[in-house]
Design an enzyme around this catalytic site. Structure first.
Site, short mmCIF file in Angstrom:
data_model
loop_
_atom_site.label_atom_id
_atom_site.label_comp_id
_atom_site.label_asym_id
_atom_site.label_seq_id
_atom_site.Cartn_x
_atom_site.Cartn_y
_atom_site.Cartn_z
N SER A 96 0.85 -1.19 0.00
CA SER A 96 0.00 0.00 0.00
C SER A 96 0.88 1.24 0.00
CB SER A 96 -0.89 0.02 1.25
OG SER A 96 -1.58 1.24 1.37
N TYR A 109 -2.13 -0.64 10.90
CA TYR A 109 -2.18 -1.07 9.50
C TYR A 109 -0.92 -0.73 8.73
CZ TYR A 109 -3.86 -1.01 4.60
OH TYR A 109 -4.01 -1.19 3.24
N LYS A 157 1.80 -3.02 6.13
CA LYS A 157 2.02 -2.81 4.71
C LYS A 157 3.49 -2.51 4.41
CE LYS A 157 -1.96 -3.84 3.17
NZ LYS A 157 -2.11 -5.04 2.31
#
Length: 254
Positions: A144, A157, A161
């Protein structure tokens, strides 16, 4: 031009969003496709139906990527159905938005288990099969833009990533001698189930759209070309690379 003619492609988290688009896109490019999914039986069945409409073979295997045995089962089922694994697209991920200071332990740990551990187990299982086959392969991980930038409600999160991106760099080195290429794609803001609620705020959506030089947020189908390219023989000398697919958002400092 079909970039994946004759290949078997595996995609995790493919009942919806980027995974679904990648799976159907692989079939459009001539591949047989096995998908992993966790809960959405209808979505998985619909994805397989779309693959089969394109004249390719499809297979859906249910399982939680956070469990190590899910990876070995997925690979075994795909090999039993299609005889080989040429490409693994590690896509499954979650992002339950939450503030940092009161982040529930379970929310943090579940995000780590799905996004980071799940990618590790799937990549490892696919690589073992590719090494045993002896003719190389391609692994594409969906990281991401969040691997490169922060987010106040994504403190659980963004590290996962970044970890997925780093995993591809290290496995590129570890697996290069086996002819296995490992690369990551870094999507920007793509309209999926993950961010549907967050972007329901019209003011925030306009702000995000305004940050993109191409003037729009991404669609899952925008990921098909980049993933198919990295999976294909056109990218035969590309490994350890990271491809931003964000409409220019990352470079738009001003």
């Amino acid at each position: 031009m079909k970039l994946l003619e004759g290949k078997t492609v595996l995609v995790t988290g493919a009942s919806t969003g980027i995974g679904r688009a990648a799976a159907i896109g692989a079939a459009q490019h001539g591949a047989d496709v096995a998908i992993n999914f966790h809960r959405d039986d209808a979505g998985a069945a619909s994805c397989v139906a779309e693959i089969e409409k394109l004249g390719r073979r499809g297979l859906a295997v249910k399982g939680d990527v956070a469990a190590p045995e899910t990876a070995s089962d997925f690979i075994a089922r795909a090999v039993d159905a299609f005889g080989k694994v040429d490409v693994m697209v590690s896509n499954a991920g979650i992002c339950p938005f939450h503030a940092f200071l009161d982040m529930p332990v379970e929310t943090f740990e579940r995000t780590m288990r799905v996004n980071m551990h799940g990618a590790y187990f799937m990549v490892q299982a696919a690589a073992k099969q590719m090494v045993a086959q002896g003719h190389g392969g391609s692994i594409v991980a969906v990281s991401s833009i969040s691997a490169l930038v922060g987010g106040a409600y994504q403190t659980h999160y963004t590290p996962t990533k970044a970890g997925v991106h780093s995993l591809m760099q290290s496995t590129a080195i570890a697996l290069g001698k086996h002819g296995i290429r490992c690369n990551s794609v870094l999507p920007g803001t793509i309209l999926t189930e993950i961010n549907k609620d967050d972007l329901a705020d019209s003011e925030k959506r306009r702000y995000m759209e305004g940050r993109v030089p191409l003037g729009r947020l991404g669609q899952p189908e925008d990921m098909i070309g980049p993933i198919a390219f990295l999976a294909s023989d056109l990218a035969a000398y590309v490994t350890g690379a990271a491809l931003l697919v964000d409409g220019g958002m990352f470079v738009n400092l001003q």
